[in-house]
Scaffold this motif. Structure first.
Motif, PDB file in Angstrom:
ATOM      1  N   GLN A  42      11.305   0.364  15.075  1.00  0.00           N
ATOM      2  CA  GLN A  42       9.951   0.644  14.574  1.00  0.00           C
ATOM      3  C   GLN A  42       8.864  -0.157  15.281  1.00  0.00           C
ATOM      4  OE1 GLN A  42       9.726  -0.761  10.328  1.00  0.00           O
ATOM      5  NE2 GLN A  42      11.920  -0.787  10.630  1.00  0.00           N
ATOM      6  N   ALA A  99       4.752   7.102  19.876  1.00  0.00           N
ATOM      7  CA  ALA A  99       4.420   6.992  18.453  1.00  0.00           C
ATOM      8  C   ALA A  99       5.105   8.081  17.625  1.00  0.00           C
ATOM      9  CB  ALA A  99       2.906   7.062  18.278  1.00  0.00           C
ATOM     10  N   GLY A 100       5.147   9.291  18.153  1.00  0.00           N
ATOM     11  CA  GLY A 100       5.766  10.398  17.423  1.00  0.00           C
ATOM     12  C   GLY A 100       7.247  10.182  17.201  1.00  0.00           C
ATOM     13  N   ALA A 103       7.744   7.516  14.553  1.00  0.00           N
ATOM     14  CA  ALA A 103       7.489   8.130  13.237  1.00  0.00           C
ATOM     15  C   ALA A 103       8.686   8.982  12.812  1.00  0.00           C
ATOM     16  CB  ALA A 103       6.225   8.982  13.295  1.00  0.00           C
ATOM     17  N   VAL A 105      11.906   8.583  13.554  1.00  0.00           N
ATOM     18  CA  VAL A 105      13.006   7.739  13.066  1.00  0.00           C
ATOM     19  C   VAL A 105      12.710   7.246  11.651  1.00  0.00           C
ATOM     20  CG1 VAL A 105      14.144   5.510  13.362  1.00  0.00           C
ATOM     21  CG2 VAL A 105      13.889   6.992  15.297  1.00  0.00           C
ATOM     22  N   LEU A 106      11.460   6.857  11.430  1.00  0.00           N
ATOM     23  CA  LEU A 106      11.101   6.365  10.098  1.00  0.00           C
ATOM     24  C   LEU A 106      11.230   7.488   9.060  1.00  0.00           C
ATOM     25  CD1 LEU A 106       7.922   4.228  10.892  1.00  0.00           C
ATOM     26  CD2 LEU A 106      10.257   3.439  10.531  1.00  0.00           C
ATOM     27  N   ARG A 107      10.858   8.697   9.476  1.00  0.00           N
ATOM     28  CA  ARG A 107      10.845   9.820   8.541  1.00  0.00           C
ATOM     29  C   ARG A 107      12.266  10.320   8.235  1.00  0.00           C
ATOM     30  NH1 ARG A 107       7.499  13.655  11.182  1.00  0.00           N
ATOM     31  NH2 ARG A 107       9.342  14.187  12.368  1.00  0.00           N
ATOM     32  N   GLU A 108      13.076  10.433   9.299  1.00  0.00           N
ATOM     33  CA  GLU A 108      14.387  11.083   9.140  1.00  0.00           C
ATOM     34  C   GLU A 108      15.548  10.112   8.939  1.00  0.00           C
ATOM     35  OE1 GLU A 108      14.971  13.640  12.490  1.00  0.00           O
ATOM     36  OE2 GLU A 108      13.162  14.801  12.070  1.00  0.00           O
ATOM     37  N   GLY A 109      15.333   8.838   9.268  1.00  0.00           N
ATOM     38  CA  GLY A 109      16.465   7.920   9.245  1.00  0.00           C
ATOM     39  C   GLY A 109      17.386   8.222  10.416  1.00  0.00           C
ATOM     40  N   TYR A 110      18.584   7.670  10.409  1.00  0.00           N
ATOM     41  CA  TYR A 110      19.541   7.934  11.485  1.00  0.00           C
ATOM     42  C   TYR A 110      20.935   7.534  11.038  1.00  0.00           C
ATOM     43  CZ  TYR A 110      19.159   2.951  12.288  1.00  0.00           C
ATOM     44  OH  TYR A 110      19.181   1.591  12.104  1.00  0.00           O
ATOM     45  N   ASN A 140      17.300  -5.400   7.356  1.00  0.00           N
ATOM     46  CA  ASN A 140      17.388  -3.975   7.068  1.00  0.00           C
ATOM     47  C   ASN A 140      18.718  -3.469   7.629  1.00  0.00           C
ATOM     48  OD1 ASN A 140      17.068  -3.628   9.823  1.00  0.00           O
ATOM     49  ND2 ASN A 140      14.932  -3.012   9.697  1.00  0.00           N
ATOM     50  N   GLU A 141      18.932  -2.163   7.613  1.00  0.00           N
ATOM     51  CA  GLU A 141      20.253  -1.647   7.997  1.00  0.00           C
ATOM     52  C   GLU A 141      20.661  -2.062   9.411  1.00  0.00           C
ATOM     53  OE1 GLU A 141      21.625  -0.926   4.859  1.00  0.00           O
ATOM     54  OE2 GLU A 141      22.817   0.343   6.183  1.00  0.00           O
ATOM     55  N   GLU A 142      19.731  -1.910  10.374  1.00  0.00           N
ATOM     56  CA  GLU A 142      20.148  -2.214  11.750  1.00  0.00           C
ATOM     57  C   GLU A 142      20.291  -3.720  11.995  1.00  0.00           C
ATOM     58  OE1 GLU A 142      17.713  -0.147  10.980  1.00  0.00           O
ATOM     59  OE2 GLU A 142      15.887  -0.466  12.121  1.00  0.00           O
TER      60      GLU A 142
ATOM     61  N   LYS B  93      21.195   5.900   7.492  1.00  0.00           N
ATOM     62  CA  LYS B  93      19.954   5.258   7.054  1.00  0.00           C
ATOM     63  C   LYS B  93      18.987   6.359   6.651  1.00  0.00           C
ATOM     64  CE  LYS B  93      16.224   2.172   8.249  1.00  0.00           C
ATOM     65  NZ  LYS B  93      15.804   1.002   8.963  1.00  0.00           N
ATOM     66  N   TRP B 103       3.435  12.530   6.567  1.00  0.00           N
ATOM     67  CA  TRP B 103       4.141  12.781   7.827  1.00  0.00           C
ATOM     68  C   TRP B 103       3.476  13.917   8.599  1.00  0.00           C
ATOM     69  CZ3 TRP B 103       6.567   8.793   9.141  1.00  0.00           C
ATOM     70  CH2 TRP B 103       7.370   8.094   8.257  1.00  0.00           C
TER      71      TRP B 103
END
Lengths: 251, 111
Positions: A42, A99-100, A103, A105-110, A140-142, B93, B103
């Protein structure tokens, strides 16, 4: 035997990426094959120290996590960019600076499992001696994953009240996760402090060895992440201290 | 009403089994189970024999713990050339839950 080294701090701005880049460079100078992975998805930044620009990134860690490429294809050999006598090699796996994509990764997770598979695959495919993980500050997770799988964990802290408690939390978590070797690095110590005294106090407080106490440096501030400090200032006392630190962290 | 709560509990447990373990959850697992999950996580994957070699426990005890971890959905068991192997099943995650229009607004500005 390859080793995973995680560079972590509870708070931001401690000098994590700078330290990771300098330690990686020192290891590569010794002749080791080093992978540096930016898991600070992020707020990525370590690519700047290696002179990598957005247009140079054919792929990123984000692409790997989205199944667009293999992890080794996201690696960029930055050794020649450093323009120095380096016997080994440095491969950087950057996180996307778009930036997109941040965003997304933040929106969808992984898939965190895929990230772990990627760490192991990198070591194997690039025949790495050391995989250096530059993490996001805090837990956090990572960052928990990178701590959990580390052979060596270096926790960076400043002599600052905000860092004290958080470092204690990180040390506790690392102990719970059975990290084999954990050391502290105290960074940005004001010149008026006695470095040996700081080392003794920190070791006693956290019951954890200190790999280095690095004084505040105007040269480091002026360099402003525009390069690798140990290459620009090979005879600087901070370079000498970092060399000692790397010998303790990755003997 | 007890039946409803039983079904809800069962649904929660099923979802937990399917979704794997988060690293945050790992901190709350008993030290005995955490040691195994962590060991497999570090190695990527391990066989039963390799896990037994690392632990100072009888093979039957280790197998019992591994079965528990598979049942909880924290480990996945699979066979390679007739050998049982294990891999930590990490939960995905999740994305940040913010109102969708944030969004959408970000996307339109960033594209």
């Amino acid at each position: 035997m390859s080793q995973i080294v995680s560079i972590h701090s509870f708070r931001g701005g401690t000098g994590k990426s700078n330290t990771a880049a300098n330690l990686s460079t020192l290891l590569a100078i010794e002749g080791r094959r080093v992978g540096v992975i930016d898991t600070d998805i992020q707020s990525p930044g370590i690519h700047v120290l290696f002179g990598l620009h957005e247009e140079d990134m054919a792929h990123s860690l984000n692409d790997y996590l989205w199944g667009k490429c293999s992890i080794e294809h996201a690696a960029c050999d930055v050794t020649s960019r450093l323009d120095a006598d380096i016997k080994g090699q440095i491969f950087l796996i950057p996180s996307s600076i778009k930036a997109g994509e941040i965003a997304r990764v933040l929106r969808e997770g992984y898939d965190v499992g895929l990230l772990n598979d990627g760490f192991h695959a990198l070591i194997e495919k690039l025949d790495l001696d050391v995989l250096m993980i530059d993490t996001h500050p805090g837990l956090n997770e990572e960052t928990l994953l990178s701590i959990a799988i580390s052979d060596v964990l270096a926790i960076i802290m400043r002599p600052d009240q905000q860092d004290y408690q958080g470092t204690g939390v990180t040390v506790d978590v690392a102990r719970k996760l059975d990290v084999p070797r954990m050391m502290l690095i105290v960074n940005k110590v004001p010149a008026v402090f006695d470095l040996d005294e700081v080392k003794a106090q920190v070791e006693q407080t956290y019951d954890c060895k200190v790999a280095a106490v690095l004084p505040h440096s105007d040269e480091m501030m002026i360099l402003a992440s525009a390069g690798i400090f140990v290459l620009r200032y090979p005879d600087h006392p901070i370079t000498a201290t970092l060399k000692q630190a790397v010998a303790k962290l990755v003997p | 009403m007890g039946g409803l709560f039983d079904r809800l509990q069962s649904e929660i447990e099923t979802r937990q089994r399917v979704e794997g373990i988060t690293l945050a959850d790992l901190l709350d697992v008993s030290p005995e189970l955490r040691r195994i999950i962590n060991m497999v996580l570090r190695q990527g994957e391990m066989s039963l024999a390799e896990i037994v070699r690392q632990l100072d426990m009888r093979p039957s005890e280790v197998k019992g713990l591994l079965d528990t971890l598979v049942e909880k959905g924290y480990l996945r068991a699979f066979e390679v050339k007739g050998e049982q192997r294990y891999k930590t099943f990490l939960a995905r995650k999740r994305g940040r839950e913010v109102p969708l229009n944030i969004w959408e607004s970000l996307d339109s500005k960033l594209e």
